[in-house]
Design an enzyme around this catalytic site. Structure first.
Site, PDB file in Angstrom:
ATOM      1  N   HIS A 438       0.916  -1.705   0.058  1.00 29.44           N
ATOM      2  CA  HIS A 438      -0.241   0.213   0.097  1.00 29.44           C
ATOM      3  C   HIS A 438       0.770   1.067   0.048  1.00 29.44           C
ATOM      4  O   HIS A 438       0.222   2.227  -0.023  1.00 29.44           O
ATOM      5  CB  HIS A 438      -0.916   0.347   0.941  1.00 29.44           C
ATOM      6  CG  HIS A 438      -2.238   0.559   1.046  1.00 29.44           C
ATOM      7  ND1 HIS A 438      -2.778   1.719   0.099  1.00 29.44           N
ATOM      8  CD2 HIS A 438      -3.105   0.534   1.459  1.00 29.44           C
ATOM      9  CE1 HIS A 438      -3.655   1.736   0.542  1.00 29.44           C
ATOM     10  NE2 HIS A 438      -3.893   1.685   0.979  1.00 29.44           N
ATOM     11  N   ASP A 442      -2.588   1.823  -4.462  1.00 29.19           N
ATOM     12  CA  ASP A 442      -3.486   2.334  -4.573  1.00 29.19           C
ATOM     13  C   ASP A 442      -4.847   1.481  -4.033  1.00 29.19           C
ATOM     14  O   ASP A 442      -4.463   0.808  -5.086  1.00 29.19           O
ATOM     15  CB  ASP A 442      -4.048   4.089  -3.907  1.00 29.19           C
ATOM     16  CG  ASP A 442      -2.944   4.931  -3.797  1.00 29.19           C
ATOM     17  OD1 ASP A 442      -2.960   4.872  -2.591  1.00 29.19           O
ATOM     18  OD2 ASP A 442      -3.031   6.665  -4.287  1.00 29.19           O
TER      19      ASP A 442
END
Length: 466
Positions: A438, A442
């Site tokens: 992450h 995204d």
């Protein structure tokens, strides 16, 4: 004069006698056999070390001739085999197995030992043909690159003739016994005569023996009373280097990456029909078995065009401050072996078709099962595909293979009821899992990538238009 020069030469040390011009004036070398020179080589070493006194040495003429001959040959008669270079990042390993022992003859390039590292198993081969004289390490020892591993006496031939002559020498022993009894031409030995007598006596006691042994069921009662929960044994086995390295890297991945997993499901009907229709023709034409890994690999390379961050990585100090984007795709394919999970790499997968991908995966898989993978086969990799479905996994969350950004997990194909155009139908469905970092990806990009892969698999014709 001759006797005085010999006396003066005899007072000199062995090294001085070898280099003395008088040595060259001694008897010709033809009078000294190879065996005598070998025996002298041991004698000269003991003499130099002071183990032999002056009175116990060989005659002077033999010493001078053999010493000169020994200097000419022993310098290259033995060869020390060292631990070979394995890779830039590997400096040591564990000597896992000796495939040869002291006294064995080995051909050139024949495997002598296996060294286990945290990535691959390295085979140590004989640089030249010869006989193993001495081993400098034992199994399970840690060895370092460049360390002396064994001593090899060069030359010679395999002892095949000796093995063939051995049974020939044993054959004449039989007639030798028969000569001791000239009166009997073909009398059997005493052992053969006594054997049938014992067989006749044997059947008599059986009827009484089982009657005494039957009423003795004591042992099971003792086991049940002493061990009410059954056997409780434990075994402790030292982790091999590969398993230790896998554990280290996976824990490093969990501690470094901000891992998150997104799921989706894919209808495998179209891909299974395509494989069913063309697998025989492909196998006959190319010799390659058409599977599902090539389709998923190709689908991922196409989806990366829309979401290039999936093929990127983070580099730099303190967790990384630089994003590296690539215009090539090296797919790491997870392969399970007896020692652990390895991830050989299919290079430039974006330029391969289904057949090329399947051929590359088959070759790497076979090398992995045969423990023939090299460092080059596993180095790099920009994206990983792990197929746990072959073992029956229904769903799972794979771990990222750092420094990569994402890993795709494939799972088992199961018939499930799904809604198709307002109707419930039974379709072969598979769950897909994409674990991503992450820090770089995204949620929107990760989901977009997985949906693209789903679309390509459910309609393989899309891949021809991408």
């Amino acid at each position: 004069m001759a006797s005085s020069s010999r006396m003066a030469l005899r007072r000199l040390p062995l090294s001085a006698r070898i280099s003395s011009p008088a040595v060259l004036r001694t008897a010709p070398l033809k009078s000294v056999s190879q065996a005598s020179v070998r025996s002298y080589s041991r004698l000269s070493q003991a003499s130099n070390s002071g183990l032999l006194s002056a009175t116990s040495r060989k005659p002077q003429q033999f010493i001078e001739i053999a010493s000169f001959y020994n200097v000419q040959t022993r310098s290259y008669a033995d060869k020390i085999v060292k631990v070979p270079q394995m890779a830039e990042s590997i400096s040591e390993g564990t000597l896992k197995q000796w495939t040869k022992k002291v006294g064995d003859f080995v051909e050139q390039d024949e495997e002598i030992a296996t060294i286990e590292t945290d990535k691959i198993d390295v085979a140590v081969n004989a640089p030249e043909a010869g006989t193993i004289v001495e081993l400098f390490a034992q199994e399970e020892d840690t060895v370092v690159v460049g360390q002396d591993l064994l001593k090899l006496e060069l030359g010679g031939a395999p002892p095949e003739n000796a093995e063939k002559e051995a049974p020939a020498k044993e054959e004449p022993k039989a007639p030798a016994d028969s000569k001791q009894e000239p009166g009997s031409k073909a009398a059997p030995p005493k052992e053969e005569r006594e054997a049938p007598k014992e067989e006749k006596k044997a059947p008599a006691p059986p009827p009484s023996a089982p009657k005494k042994e039957e009423p003795k069921p004591a042992p099971p009662k003792q086991q049940s009373s002493n061990q009410p929960f059954g056997q409780r044994e434990e075994r402790r086995v030292k982790m091999n280097r590969m398993r230790l390295r896998i554990a280290e890297r996976l824990k490093q991945s969990q501690n470094t990456a901000a891992s998150l997993t997104t799921f989706n499901e894919v209808d495998m009907s179209a891909l299974m029909d395509m494989r069913k229709n063309y697998k025989d023709a492909v196998l006959k034409k190319t010799g390659v078995k058409l599977g599902f890994m090539s389709a998923f690999t190709h689908a991922c390379t196409l989806a990366m065009k829309d979401v290039p961050a999936v093929n990127a990585s983070i580099e730099g100090p303190n967790g990384g401050d630089t994003i590296v984007y690539r215009d090539y795709v090296d797919v790491s394919v997870a392969v399970a072996t007896e020692k652990g999970l390895v991830t050989p790499v299919v290079r430039n997968a974006e330029g391969l078709d289904f057949i090329g991908i399947e051929r590359a995966i088959a070759e790497l898989g076979q090398k992995a099962r045969d423990n023939k993978l090299t460092i080059e086969d596993m180095a790099g990799g920009t994206f990983t595909i792990s197929n746990g479905g072959v073992f029956g996994s229904l769903m799972g969350t794979p771990i990222i293979n750092l420094p990569q950004t994402a890993v795709l997990g494939l799972h088992a194909i199961k018939d499930r009821p799904v809604a198709i155009d307002g109707k419930v139908e039974i379709r072969p469905m598979m769950y897909l899992a994409l674990t991503y970092d992450h820090r770089l990806l995204d949620g929107r990009e990760a989901v977009t990538f997985l949906v693209k892969v789903k679309e390509y698999i459910e309609d393989p014709r899309r891949m021809l238009l991408a």
